[in-house]
Scaffold this motif. Sequence first.
Motif, PDB file in Angstrom:
ATOM      1  N   ALA A  75       0.631   0.406   4.579  1.00 21.38           N
ATOM      2  CA  ALA A  75      -0.420   0.074   5.817  1.00 21.38           C
ATOM      3  C   ALA A  75      -1.489  -1.090   4.967  1.00 21.38           C
ATOM      4  CB  ALA A  75      -0.942   1.299   6.424  1.00 21.38           C
ATOM      5  N   GLU A  76      -2.103  -1.478   5.974  1.00 22.87           N
ATOM      6  CA  GLU A  76      -3.291  -2.409   5.540  1.00 22.87           C
ATOM      7  C   GLU A  76      -4.519  -1.538   5.647  1.00 22.87           C
ATOM      8  OE1 GLU A  76      -2.841  -6.504   7.161  1.00 22.87           O
ATOM      9  OE2 GLU A  76      -5.166  -6.476   7.515  1.00 22.87           O
ATOM     10  N   ILE A  77      -5.489  -2.081   4.651  1.00 28.08           N
ATOM     11  CA  ILE A  77      -7.048  -1.298   4.903  1.00 28.08           C
ATOM     12  C   ILE A  77      -7.793  -2.140   6.242  1.00 28.08           C
ATOM     13  CG2 ILE A  77      -9.236  -1.155   3.979  1.00 28.08           C
ATOM     14  CD1 ILE A  77      -7.689  -1.081   1.318  1.00 28.08           C
ATOM     15  N   SER A  78      -7.784  -1.319   7.050  1.00 34.45           N
ATOM     16  CA  SER A  78      -8.372  -1.973   8.378  1.00 34.45           C
ATOM     17  C   SER A  78      -9.980  -1.951   8.267  1.00 34.45           C
ATOM     18  CB  SER A  78      -7.888  -1.340   9.729  1.00 34.45           C
ATOM     19  OG  SER A  78      -8.131   0.120   9.533  1.00 34.45           O
ATOM     20  N   LEU A  79     -10.543  -1.198   7.574  1.00 38.88           N
ATOM     21  CA  LEU A  79     -11.884  -1.048   7.556  1.00 38.88           C
ATOM     22  C   LEU A  79     -12.471  -0.425   5.917  1.00 38.88           C
ATOM     23  CD1 LEU A  79     -14.508  -1.384   9.388  1.00 38.88           C
ATOM     24  CD2 LEU A  79     -14.199   1.116   9.841  1.00 38.88           C
ATOM     25  N   LYS A  80     -13.663  -0.976   5.517  1.00 44.11           N
ATOM     26  CA  LYS A  80     -14.092  -0.476   4.485  1.00 44.11           C
ATOM     27  C   LYS A  80     -15.554  -0.179   4.797  1.00 44.11           C
ATOM     28  CE  LYS A  80     -14.853  -0.748  -0.516  1.00 44.11           C
ATOM     29  NZ  LYS A  80     -14.715  -1.783  -1.734  1.00 44.11           N
ATOM     30  N   VAL A  81     -15.962   1.083   4.507  1.00 43.22           N
ATOM     31  CA  VAL A  81     -17.281   1.496   4.713  1.00 43.22           C
ATOM     32  C   VAL A  81     -17.994   2.212   3.665  1.00 43.22           C
ATOM     33  CG1 VAL A  81     -17.057   1.640   7.389  1.00 43.22           C
ATOM     34  CG2 VAL A  81     -16.407   3.798   5.972  1.00 43.22           C
ATOM     35  N   GLY A  82     -19.337   2.258   3.570  1.00 40.04           N
ATOM     36  CA  GLY A  82     -19.888   2.996   2.328  1.00 40.04           C
ATOM     37  C   GLY A  82     -20.169   4.499   2.468  1.00 40.04           C
ATOM     38  N   ASP A  83     -21.302   4.954   1.595  1.00 40.26           N
ATOM     39  CA  ASP A  83     -21.580   6.319   1.369  1.00 40.26           C
ATOM     40  C   ASP A  83     -21.978   6.848   2.668  1.00 40.26           C
ATOM     41  OD1 ASP A  83     -20.670   6.289  -0.837  1.00 40.26           O
ATOM     42  OD2 ASP A  83     -22.650   6.333  -1.945  1.00 40.26           O
ATOM     43  N   ASN A  84     -21.933   8.131   3.030  1.00 35.52           N
ATOM     44  CA  ASN A  84     -22.459   8.970   4.321  1.00 35.52           C
ATOM     45  C   ASN A  84     -22.333   8.505   5.468  1.00 35.52           C
ATOM     46  OD1 ASN A  84     -23.798  10.856   2.383  1.00 35.52           O
ATOM     47  ND2 ASN A  84     -25.525   9.453   1.946  1.00 35.52           N
ATOM     48  N   GLY A 132     -16.768   5.681   1.479  1.00 31.68           N
ATOM     49  CA  GLY A 132     -17.571   6.449   0.157  1.00 31.68           C
ATOM     50  C   GLY A 132     -17.619   7.550  -0.074  1.00 31.68           C
ATOM     51  N   SER A 133     -18.634   8.388  -0.296  1.00 36.18           N
ATOM     52  CA  SER A 133     -18.919   9.781  -0.547  1.00 36.18           C
ATOM     53  C   SER A 133     -19.412  10.368   0.936  1.00 36.18           C
ATOM     54  CB  SER A 133     -19.801  10.048  -1.577  1.00 36.18           C
ATOM     55  OG  SER A 133     -20.956   9.539  -1.574  1.00 36.18           O
ATOM     56  N   ASN A 134     -19.122  11.600   1.260  1.00 40.95           N
ATOM     57  CA  ASN A 134     -19.340  12.400   2.295  1.00 40.95           C
ATOM     58  C   ASN A 134     -18.903  11.797   3.440  1.00 40.95           C
ATOM     59  OD1 ASN A 134     -20.835  14.434   3.150  1.00 40.95           O
ATOM     60  ND2 ASN A 134     -22.752  13.585   3.556  1.00 40.95           N
ATOM     61  N   TYR A 135     -17.899  11.258   3.539  1.00 42.57           N
ATOM     62  CA  TYR A 135     -17.326  10.450   4.714  1.00 42.57           C
ATOM     63  C   TYR A 135     -17.275  11.510   5.750  1.00 42.57           C
ATOM     64  CZ  TYR A 135     -14.254   7.834   7.563  1.00 42.57           C
ATOM     65  OH  TYR A 135     -13.468   7.355   8.768  1.00 42.57           O
ATOM     66  N   GLY A 136     -17.618  11.303   7.029  1.00 41.24           N
ATOM     67  CA  GLY A 136     -17.582  12.294   8.316  1.00 41.24           C
ATOM     68  C   GLY A 136     -18.702  13.294   8.398  1.00 41.24           C
ATOM     69  N   LEU A 175      -5.728   5.006  17.272  1.00 45.50           N
ATOM     70  CA  LEU A 175      -5.701   3.573  16.971  1.00 45.50           C
ATOM     71  C   LEU A 175      -4.660   3.115  15.786  1.00 45.50           C
ATOM     72  CD1 LEU A 175      -9.651   2.851  17.210  1.00 45.50           C
ATOM     73  CD2 LEU A 175      -7.596   1.830  18.700  1.00 45.50           C
ATOM     74  N   GLY A 176      -4.018   4.311  14.993  1.00 43.71           N
ATOM     75  CA  GLY A 176      -2.910   4.046  14.215  1.00 43.71           C
ATOM     76  C   GLY A 176      -3.448   4.366  12.681  1.00 43.71           C
ATOM     77  N   VAL A 177      -4.719   5.064  12.693  1.00 52.02           N
ATOM     78  CA  VAL A 177      -5.324   5.159  11.255  1.00 52.02           C
ATOM     79  C   VAL A 177      -4.221   6.478  10.871  1.00 52.02           C
ATOM     80  CG1 VAL A 177      -7.186   5.980   9.858  1.00 52.02           C
ATOM     81  CG2 VAL A 177      -7.274   4.243  11.611  1.00 52.02           C
ATOM     82  N   ARG A 178      -3.555   6.063   9.667  1.00 48.10           N
ATOM     83  CA  ARG A 178      -2.633   7.153   8.935  1.00 48.10           C
ATOM     84  C   ARG A 178      -3.312   7.907   7.768  1.00 48.10           C
ATOM     85  NH1 ARG A 178       1.891   7.534  10.478  1.00 48.10           N
ATOM     86  NH2 ARG A 178       1.077   9.603  10.400  1.00 48.10           N
ATOM     87  N   ALA A 179      -4.485   7.143   7.144  1.00 54.74           N
ATOM     88  CA  ALA A 179      -4.927   7.774   5.963  1.00 54.74           C
ATOM     89  C   ALA A 179      -6.193   7.191   5.875  1.00 54.74           C
ATOM     90  CB  ALA A 179      -4.007   7.562   4.801  1.00 54.74           C
ATOM     91  N   VAL A 180      -7.218   8.243   5.390  1.00 60.89           N
ATOM     92  CA  VAL A 180      -8.467   7.711   5.141  1.00 60.89           C
ATOM     93  C   VAL A 180      -8.647   8.079   3.449  1.00 60.89           C
ATOM     94  CG1 VAL A 180     -11.119   8.099   5.176  1.00 60.89           C
ATOM     95  CG2 VAL A 180      -9.505   8.112   7.267  1.00 60.89           C
ATOM     96  N   ILE A 181      -8.927   7.045   2.802  1.00 67.99           N
ATOM     97  CA  ILE A 181      -9.472   7.009   1.278  1.00 67.99           C
ATOM     98  C   ILE A 181     -10.512   7.289   0.957  1.00 67.99           C
ATOM     99  CG2 ILE A 181      -8.890   6.406  -1.297  1.00 67.99           C
ATOM    100  CD1 ILE A 181      -6.355   4.578   0.350  1.00 67.99           C
ATOM    101  N   ALA A 182     -11.176   8.182   0.550  1.00 69.60           N
ATOM    102  CA  ALA A 182     -12.886   8.227   0.397  1.00 69.60           C
ATOM    103  C   ALA A 182     -13.312   8.915  -1.067  1.00 69.60           C
ATOM    104  CB  ALA A 182     -13.356   9.062   1.485  1.00 69.60           C
ATOM    105  N   LYS A 183     -14.582   8.890  -1.389  1.00 70.14           N
ATOM    106  CA  LYS A 183     -14.938   9.194  -2.691  1.00 70.14           C
ATOM    107  C   LYS A 183     -15.083  10.724  -2.283  1.00 70.14           C
ATOM    108  CE  LYS A 183     -17.831   5.631  -4.223  1.00 70.14           C
ATOM    109  NZ  LYS A 183     -19.022   4.976  -4.548  1.00 70.14           N
TER     110      LYS A 183
END
Length: 642
Positions: free
Chosen positions: A469-478, A528-532, A547-555
Amino acid sequence: MGLTIAQKIIQAHMLSGEMTVGSEVALKIDQTLTQDATGTMAYLEFETMGLDRVKTERSVAYIDHNTLQSGFENADDHRYIQSVAKKHGIWFSRPGNGICHQVHLERFGKPGKTLIGSDSHTPTGGGIGMLAMGAGGLDVAVAMGGGAYYITYPKMYKVNLTGRLQPFVTAKDISLEILRILSVKGGVGAIIEWGGEGIASLSVPERATITNMGTELGATTSIFPSDAVTKAFLEAEGRGEDYVELSSDPDAVYDRVIDIDLSQLKPLIACPHSPDQVVTVESLKGTKVDQVCIGSCTNSSLLDMLKVAALLKGKTISPSVSLSISPGSKQVLTMLADCGALSDILSSGARVLECACGPCIGMGFSPNSGGVSLRTFNRNFIGRSGTADAKVYLVSPETAVAAALTGEITDPRLLGEAPEVAMPASFKIDDSAVIPPASAEEAAGLEVLRGPNIKPFPEAVPQEDTLCAEISLKVGDNITTDHIMPAGAKILPYRSNIPHLSQFCFAVCDETFPERAKKLGKSVIVGGSNYGQGSSREHAALVPMYLGVRAVIAKSFARIHIANLINAGILPLTFENPEDYEKLNRGDQLVLSDLFAGMDRGTVLLQDQTTGEQIPLCCSFTERQKAILKAGGLLQYTKEGK
Ligand code: MIC
Ligand code: SF4
């Protein structure tokens, strides 16, 4: 070895697991609460599981978040919740009866009991010695059906209070001080016990302000002992029989001890856009203020409101400020009316709003463009007020009144004599706005009323062994759940309509996200860290799943959100080396192969086909979590009878 208060309650409720930090423990849940914004989904899930009557000692459905009824959607959802509650054995607190946490503390909470609620501020109950935790709706549905609630066995922190608060320094300032010390992620993985000689001078509503805002630390929950103060409160609520004494053992062991001398504290203020951006009120003096809001589950008790009324009495608010007051419950409002304090509030020029969440969740009273709003609430995340460029500060009711009177940020200690307000010997008890459930015999013939706004639950997608799968979004900390799935007056009516909600997913960060994610069909988010962090809303997992998000990779992840991701069948993965976060970019094509073996090992190698990078990720889950992920989520897992 002695036990902490939380350890004693956990021990008495543990169904399986081990009392060692980091291991998964299953708890028996005595009470549940839901509110309307998460409740519709929780009861739909409860029904889907084919459950009949709730098996808890007490389950209550509150309507407090979305009471505008600007279209048929809310009214239909409220009617659905009322009818489903009646049928399945749940007490129903009507709109106008108050904010779930305030009413639950007044009327239903019991020391020593476990409570989970589909709202992140459920730890308010810790103010009377409950082990009260926020959870996703699906976890609450399972607990209503008699199933266990799983937590990661937490570390134990103790905050030792000494001394006494100075005039105009309040429980809210204690909450802000601990946020200043620990930050919004400092409580993750921990239960915070409040103790020391200083707690004797804190009333139950003050203690509840502190446990309420412990949520902002990311803590599993916060708790006070159940003592003479608790007993007096329960007796004043006509519930003396619910009192049990609870304290930690003298030789209880804590992972961290923090000392706060109450007499040294000053009035504090959290600056935009995070509750841990704390400075002293005096350091911001003179900042022009456009709006002041007093209320929310943090600061809407009778004691708070009586102090506000005493400070406003005989005065008129600044012409440049708009002031709103939302009492926390019908009990608070009627008592204010009976003693004349309500007139003092109204005569000052304040606008009295309903006993509900209101402006706290952007349900009206949004600030003007670029406006400065001082709020007694617990969150000031960007955009949450409904005005994207507003600057929201968090303060005590006393600091809020000082700003409302002067039109600028003002140290409340300049207001003169601090009002002396005592706890009443008895509260006015009137539970007429709480509707009891039907008896089991009566319930069989009852119909559940559904409106057209209720759309089917998104289809579960079982986890595959290889994910491309493709990375659809990259976000920061908190990143907060308010970023992932915003609320507010325009969106909140659609909490039972995932397809409609999906148009607003991540709107604060990137308006093009929903369209792009949908087009990709399958994608991965990098955080980033403390996602969600923040709210318990499971919509922040269900909508990305749709929306089809299958995984979240975070710190790292926030506690409730990681559980919601697993419940929705989305794989939460963490970087083994946090600096690898920098190596991933939006648009990169990723491959995760041999996932199932990786889950057993606890680690998996991510191949970035765009950059050629190989990145080790941690994917360690319990057997139960692995089975939930493989099934495509908790609902599917439960339906399969596991
Ligand atoms: C909040 O304060 O963010 C809410 C609204 O109460 C949420 C619940 C929700 O999103 O419905 C929470 O805190 O869990
Ligand atoms: Fe309601 Fe605000 Fe409390 Fe959430 S934080 S429960 S929106 S008052």
